[in-house]
Design a protein around this motif. Structure first.
Motif, short mmCIF file in Angstrom:
data_model
loop_
_atom_site.label_atom_id
_atom_site.label_comp_id
_atom_site.label_asym_id
_atom_site.label_seq_id
_atom_site.Cartn_x
_atom_site.Cartn_y
_atom_site.Cartn_z
N ASN A 210 0.82 -1.21 0.00
CA ASN A 210 0.00 0.00 0.00
C ASN A 210 0.85 1.26 0.00
O ASN A 210 0.43 2.30 -0.52
CB ASN A 210 -0.91 0.01 1.23
N SER A 211 2.03 1.16 0.58
CA SER A 211 2.89 2.34 0.72
C SER A 211 4.33 1.91 0.93
O SER A 211 4.59 0.95 1.66
CB SER A 211 2.42 3.19 1.90
N VAL A 212 5.26 2.61 0.28
CA VAL A 212 6.68 2.49 0.57
C VAL A 212 7.26 3.90 0.49
O VAL A 212 7.27 4.52 -0.58
CB VAL A 212 7.44 1.58 -0.42
N THR A 213 7.68 4.44 1.61
CA THR A 213 8.25 5.77 1.64
C THR A 213 9.58 5.74 2.39
O THR A 213 9.85 4.82 3.18
CB THR A 213 7.30 6.77 2.34
N GLY B 147 6.77 10.60 -7.00
CA GLY B 147 7.23 10.40 -5.64
C GLY B 147 7.69 11.65 -4.93
O GLY B 147 8.43 11.59 -3.95
N THR C 51 11.63 13.49 1.61
CA THR C 51 10.92 12.22 1.67
C THR C 51 10.59 11.78 0.25
O THR C 51 10.19 12.61 -0.57
CB THR C 51 9.61 12.34 2.49
N ASN D 209 8.46 8.97 -2.20
CA ASN D 209 7.45 7.92 -2.33
C ASN D 209 7.99 6.88 -3.31
O ASN D 209 7.85 7.01 -4.52
CB ASN D 209 6.13 8.51 -2.83
N LEU E 250 7.12 3.72 -3.74
CA LEU E 250 6.13 2.89 -4.42
C LEU E 250 5.62 3.58 -5.68
O LEU E 250 5.33 2.91 -6.68
CB LEU E 250 4.98 2.55 -3.48
N ASP E 251 5.49 4.91 -5.67
CA ASP E 251 5.10 5.64 -6.88
C ASP E 251 6.06 5.36 -8.02
O ASP E 251 5.63 5.17 -9.17
CB ASP E 251 5.07 7.15 -6.60
N ARG F 268 5.64 1.67 -9.27
CA ARG F 268 4.41 1.47 -10.04
C ARG F 268 4.46 2.18 -11.39
O ARG F 268 3.85 1.72 -12.36
CB ARG F 268 3.19 1.90 -9.21
N TYR G 50 7.04 0.83 5.18
CA TYR G 50 6.19 0.19 4.17
C TYR G 50 5.08 -0.58 4.85
O TYR G 50 5.17 -1.00 6.01
CB TYR G 50 7.01 -0.73 3.26
N ASN G 51 3.97 -0.76 4.10
CA ASN G 51 2.88 -1.61 4.58
C ASN G 51 2.08 -2.12 3.40
O ASN G 51 2.22 -1.64 2.29
CB ASN G 51 1.97 -0.84 5.57
#
Length: 244
Positions: free
Chosen positions: A111-114, A165, A194, A196, A198-199, A202, A243-244
């Motif tokens: 769902n998220s990786v930052t 990101g 910071t 993103n 995951l952006d 993807r 991440y989650n």
């Protein structure tokens, strides 16, 4: 050559030389060690392959390039660490000191990786502050250059410019003989921020179609150092991956 190797070499010589010669060798070793800036931290090493695990991360000195000079790494934690590096003013990356966190999850299941960072870097030399992100098979390498100094450049050819990101990137695609390399070069220069991640992953999957639903492996952060003649300090004062 690391201090450990110097000590081993001098120890071998002392077995066969006279006492005055041994004393001279000992003095030379002391001068050699003193030439490298000392660090006062929880952990430190001058070994080229030194590593230290802390808080779910692993730090690596990673002095791997041809013709590399001495480098010392120190750390109080995975988010507070740095290196003193003395790399000759020649071409080619000499080292990539970094902090690494393993994720191990397919990107479509995330769902998220930052990640956040704050660094201090020298004004001279040749290097870039960069993430080095891998899939679990090490087939795809994604580099995110946050800042760069001196004559350094990415592998491959320019493809496009894209906002992802939280940053505007010039994107390059290449091959290093072992794996695909996708390099994202910040059009600005950031020493804190910071990202993103995951952006970016993807976009590589769904827009560029360069990767599939790969498993995100190691997320590394540090400096690719090409030259730092005379010895230069690089420091991370904050770093994290969530991440989650």
């Amino acid at each position: 050559m690391s201090h450990t190797l110097l000590k081993r070499r001098f120890a071998g010589l002392k077995r066969t030389v006279t006492a005055p010669a041994a004393a001279l060798l000992t003095a030379c070793l002391a001068l050699t060690v003193a030439a490298t800036p000392a660090y006062a931290a929880t952990w430190g090493s001058s070994d080229q392959w030194a590593s230290w695990s802390n808080g779910g991360y692993t730090l690596y000195n990673d002095v791997w390039g041809n013709g590399a000079g001495p480098q010392s790494i120190w750390a109080n934690s995975y988010s507070n660490w740095g290196v003193w590096s003395n790399q000759p003013d020649t071409g080619g990356v000499k080292s990539y000191p970094n902090a690494t966190r393993w994720v191990g999850t397919p990107i479509n299941s995330l769902n998220s990786v930052t990640s956040g960072f704050t660094v201090s870097v020298p004004s001279g030399g040749a290097y870039e502050t960069t993430y080095d992100i891998w899939d679990s098979s090490n087939s795809n390498e994604i580099m995110l250059w946050l800042n760069q100094t001196g004559p350094v450049g990415p592998i491959g050819s320019y493809v496009t410019t894209v906002w992802l990101g939280g940053y505007n990137w010039n994107v390059y695609k290449g091959w290093n003989g072992a794996n695909n390399v996708y390099s994202f070069l910040n059009t600005g220069s950031s020493t804190s921020g910071t990202v993103n991640i995951l952006d970016v992953m993807r976009w590589l999957e769904n827009s560029a179609h360069w990767i599939g639903n790969v498993t995100l492996g190691n997320v590394q952060f540090g400096w690719e150092i090409t030259s730092s003649s005379g010895g230069m300090n690089f420091q991370t004062t904050s770093y994290w991956v969530a991440y989650n």
